[in-house]
Motif scaffolding. Structure first.
Motif, short mmCIF file in Angstrom:
data_model
loop_
_atom_site.label_atom_id
_atom_site.label_comp_id
_atom_site.label_asym_id
_atom_site.label_seq_id
_atom_site.Cartn_x
_atom_site.Cartn_y
_atom_site.Cartn_z
N PRO A 197 -70.09 59.54 -65.41
CA PRO A 197 -71.01 58.54 -64.94
C PRO A 197 -72.06 58.17 -65.61
N LEU A 198 -72.24 57.09 -66.44
CA LEU A 198 -73.15 56.68 -67.38
C LEU A 198 -74.40 56.39 -66.72
N GLU A 199 -74.46 56.17 -65.36
CA GLU A 199 -75.79 55.96 -64.66
C GLU A 199 -76.56 57.33 -64.56
N ALA A 200 -75.99 58.43 -64.92
CA ALA A 200 -76.58 59.77 -64.96
C ALA A 200 -77.12 60.12 -66.49
N LEU A 201 -76.72 59.00 -67.26
CA LEU A 201 -77.30 59.38 -68.76
C LEU A 201 -78.84 59.53 -68.89
N ARG A 238 -71.55 50.01 -73.25
CA ARG A 238 -71.13 50.49 -71.66
C ARG A 238 -72.43 50.61 -71.13
N VAL A 239 -73.74 50.81 -71.69
CA VAL A 239 -74.96 51.20 -71.01
C VAL A 239 -76.05 51.38 -71.85
N GLU A 240 -77.21 50.69 -71.66
CA GLU A 240 -78.23 50.94 -72.42
C GLU A 240 -78.97 51.98 -72.19
N PRO A 241 -78.94 52.90 -73.21
CA PRO A 241 -79.60 54.36 -73.02
C PRO A 241 -80.99 54.20 -72.96
N ALA A 242 -81.65 55.23 -72.23
CA ALA A 242 -83.16 55.12 -72.01
C ALA A 242 -83.66 55.79 -73.42
N GLY A 243 -82.92 56.53 -74.16
CA GLY A 243 -83.55 57.23 -75.29
C GLY A 243 -82.29 57.56 -76.32
N VAL A 244 -82.49 57.62 -77.66
CA VAL A 244 -81.70 58.11 -78.36
C VAL A 244 -82.24 58.98 -79.70
N LEU A 245 -81.71 59.96 -80.00
CA LEU A 245 -82.75 61.19 -80.63
C LEU A 245 -81.71 61.41 -81.81
N LEU A 246 -82.33 61.55 -83.09
CA LEU A 246 -81.59 62.04 -84.22
C LEU A 246 -82.10 63.57 -84.40
N ALA A 274 -76.00 45.41 -73.23
CA ALA A 274 -74.89 46.53 -72.90
C ALA A 274 -74.61 46.20 -71.42
N ALA A 275 -73.41 46.42 -71.13
CA ALA A 275 -72.71 46.42 -69.81
C ALA A 275 -73.30 47.56 -68.95
N PRO A 276 -73.72 46.99 -67.76
CA PRO A 276 -74.30 47.91 -66.85
C PRO A 276 -73.45 49.19 -66.63
#
Length: 450
Positions: A197-201, A238-246, A274-276
């Protein structure tokens, strides 16, 4: 489930690169290892970042929510204190176990939980206990693994989906770990991304590693490879992530290289629409959830919708999980036979990796020990010999003291001057006199008998 607040592109804050992190342009946020900061004495670098408006998220590594025991109340309180001190919008941890209580053993590393109904029941109850104790929302990370459990009943996608449905917990998806598990366990990252469930990302981790003899090691000490950036793009489609971290934990590169890796990550994140994420399907324990609303503003994480709770886990279920985890961890750190069904070669690889990591961390915690023992190579040889039949039962600082005491019991190191220095080092930190020869013999004999 309501959407996450925007975080942007960030980096794992580490003391070794603190100055470089402060100078990185366009940095939106940082993540800190929760156990490495003290709420009352935050590093000046973190305080300056906070004053500039940079968000800081604590990332725990020691709760072991996938373990058979209920979460330690003191560890939960400590994680919550760090969240409050840092003004964090959420805290994160791992879907893993790190210790057993019978026998008392510490892995010093994140180990995979079996994807079984029993293990999922235990994990869900532990997550709910943690959620009740923490002052901010919790997100859990999928981990990298060198081996698989025999007799698993669920796929990774099924396991993570049901975890979210039953607890409302957020997910921290590490795309580098997806690649690790593709190489080591034959799991298709695209299938996992399609199933969860990518809405839980909550947000995404990106890191580097290296392949040796057909095994991918998630080192966090190598540049991010193109294959991991490709997986980030897969997720982004698939989804636009709220954050990405290195993440980078060792062999730190130059500031320019760090900036280059962040730029590459940012390019993937901003590459296109990105697709919702699809809503969780009907018929689940949380089927009443609605489509996520648009993000109104980049403020603290929105409250999660309530989810239905199941009854308490039976003690017999926890016992079954405990027995399996104890047998595996004992094989990894105490040299007992590998439980039936595991890939013995992979377990040996994992055991060597755990011992090597243990030696490296003890050398960082007690940097005087390699010096006293004549350098990194003699230290490492002595420590790995010690670790073969002396599993870690507490933290790394205790392990360093136990290692030094074990050497002294065996009248090592052979050089009298070095042995005197080790004696003084041990006495200063243990607050006791070195064991007398008769006590050394007794301890040695008792250890052999055990």
């Amino acid at each position: 489930m309501k959407p996450m607040a925007h975080l942007g592109v960030g980096i794992g804050w580490r003391p070794e690169i603190a100055d470089a992190v402060e100078r990185l342009s366009g940095l939106d946020w940082v993540e800190v290892v929760a156990e490495n900061v003290c709420p009352g004495h935050l590093p000046e670098s973190l305080l300056r970042l906070r004053e500039r408006g940079t968000r800081v998220v604590p990332h725990g590594v020691s709760l072991g929510l996938g373990g058979a025991d209920r979460p330690d109340a003191a560890k939960l309180a400590a994680l919550g204190e760090r969240a409050v001190a840092l003004g964090a919008p959420l805290v994160t941890e791992h879907i893993a176990f790190v210790r057993t209580s019978s026998p008392v053993l510490e892995a010093g590393h994140l180990l995979p939980v079996p994807r079984t109904r029993d293990a999922l029941d235990v994990l869900c109850e532990n997550v709910r206990i943690a959620q009740d104790a923490l002052p901010v929302p919790l997100a859990l990370e999928n981990i990298a693994a060198l081996f698989a459990w025999p007799g698993e009943e669920l796929t990774e996608g099924q396991f993570l989906t049901e975890l979210v449905e039953r607890t409302g917990v957020r997910l921290l998806i590490d795309v580098a770990n997806l690649h690790t598990n593709r190489v080591n366990r034959g799991e298709d990252p695209a299938v996992v991304l399609d199933a969860i469930p990518l809405e839980a990302l909550a947000y995404v981790h990106v890191a580097g590693g290296i392949e040796r003899a057909g095994v991918w090691h998630d080192t966090h000490a190598h540049p991010v490879p193109p294959v991991v950036l490709d997986l980030l793009a897969e997720l982004r489609s698939r989804v636009e992530p709220a954050g990405v971290l290195l993440e980078r934990d060792d062999d730190f590169p130059s500031e320019a290289e760090l900036a280059g890796e962040l730029a590459a990550i940012r390019a993937v994140v901003t590459a296109g629409p990105a697709a919702p994420a699809a809503p969780i399907t009907a018929g689940s324990a949380d089927a009443a959830r609605t489509e996520p609303d648009p993000i109104a503003e980049p403020d603290p994480v929105a409250e999660l919708d309530p989810v239905a709770e199941s009854g308490p886990v039976a003690e017999s279920t926890r016992t079954r999980v405990a027995l399996g985890q104890a047998a595996l961890l004992s094989a990894l750190v105490a040299g007992t036979p590998v439980p039936e069904g595991f890939d013995r070669r992979r377990i040996r690889v994992q055991a060597r990796a755990l011992a090597a990591k243990r030696a490296d961390v003890v050398a960082k915690v007690a940097p005087e020990l390699p010096v006293i023992l004549g350098g990194p190579d003699p230290y490492r040889e002595a420590f790995l010999s010690y670790a073969k039949d002396r599993p870690m039962t507490s933290g790394y600082r205790r392990d360093a003291l136990d290692f030094a005491e074990d050497l002294l019991i065996r009248d090592l190191p052979a050089d009298p001057a070095a042995r005197r220095r080790l004696t003084l080092w041990w006495r200063d930190r243990a607050g006791a006199k070195p064991p007398r020869r008769i006590v050394r013999w007794a301890r040695t004999l008792s250890g052999r008998a055990a």
